[in-house]
Motif scaffolding. Sequence first.
Motif, PDB file in Angstrom:
ATOM      1  N   ALA A 165      50.739  36.417  47.832  1.00 14.15           N
ATOM      2  CA  ALA A 165      49.416  36.308  47.209  1.00 14.15           C
ATOM      3  C   ALA A 165      49.184  34.895  46.680  1.00 14.15           C
ATOM      4  O   ALA A 165      48.069  34.525  46.333  1.00 14.15           O
ATOM      5  N   ILE A 205      44.388  33.443  42.436  1.00 16.08           N
ATOM      6  CA  ILE A 205      44.677  34.714  43.121  1.00 16.08           C
ATOM      7  C   ILE A 205      43.490  35.662  42.936  1.00 16.08           C
ATOM      8  O   ILE A 205      43.043  36.320  43.882  1.00 16.08           O
ATOM      9  N   THR A 210      42.336  38.800  46.157  1.00 14.36           N
ATOM     10  CA  THR A 210      43.532  39.546  46.545  1.00 14.36           C
ATOM     11  C   THR A 210      43.696  40.783  45.661  1.00 14.36           C
ATOM     12  O   THR A 210      43.500  40.709  44.455  1.00 14.36           O
TER      13      THR A 210
END
Length: 290
Positions: A165, A205, A210
Amino acid sequence: MKKYLQLLLILIFSFSLLINGCGVSPQTTVPVQTDPVQTTAGTLQVHFIDVGQGDAILVQTPAGQNMLVDAGDNSYGGEVIEYLTSQGVEQLDIVVGTHPHADHIGGLDTVIDHFPVQKVYLPKVTHTTKTFRDLLAAVKDNGLKVTTAKAGVDLPLEGLNAYFAAPVEDSYESLNNYSAVIKIDYGSHSFLFTGDAEAESEAQILSAGTDIKTTVLKVGHHGSSSSTSPEFLQAAAPRYAVIMLGEDNPYGHPHRETMELLNSAGVEIFRTDRDGTIVFSTNGEDIEIN
Ligand SMILES: [Zn+2]
């Protein structure tokens, strides 16, 4: 009724053994309905190995693959090898060094020299320390190549969904933000390993969209307040948190702010400095902690 079912299952099982045992050709269709037989899903085990102030995580997949994420400081290489051996590890399918700091990659050279390794992932960043050079030398000496760990890269683990990620970007001021962040999904459970990624990486992130919703969160940077931003914690929404750190460490980890955040979110906290090595086992539905 239950007894009758059990008897039926035993009969079906014996019958299938008989058929298979006799080497009947697969074309012979057996008129037995095997649907009610519960196939036991394999177990995913995640070991947060106590290496004092540092990280070392062993993942053993239902298909029998092994992944090691970090191996603690230089002095812990031997202990990590011993622990892996005690868990039946004979080879490592994947080795990840989250970022070049010694409390993460220190023991990795010893581990790579000891076990046959298939694949090594590191973020694209260098460091001037002997520890980092030792790791690169071990990779090279064992005929391996480094694959870049970065957001969007899938990890070749069968039977589960595993990917990086982070890091999302190519350059950061802090080495910690290069940390390879790994998400693993198996059935209805997930694990999120954040290395020492700080708020900057966490925000990226989240911006990347994600899915970081997880059952178990390896708390970033040993419980430092530089990581685990409220937004990140809210999106991850873990049931359990694992903080990897040494007793009486000189950094004051875990920081009070992080503990307060986790507590107020109702997360159950495990700490390697108090609990030692912590092992999670899940068949994708139930989860057990040792
Ligand atoms: Zn660290």
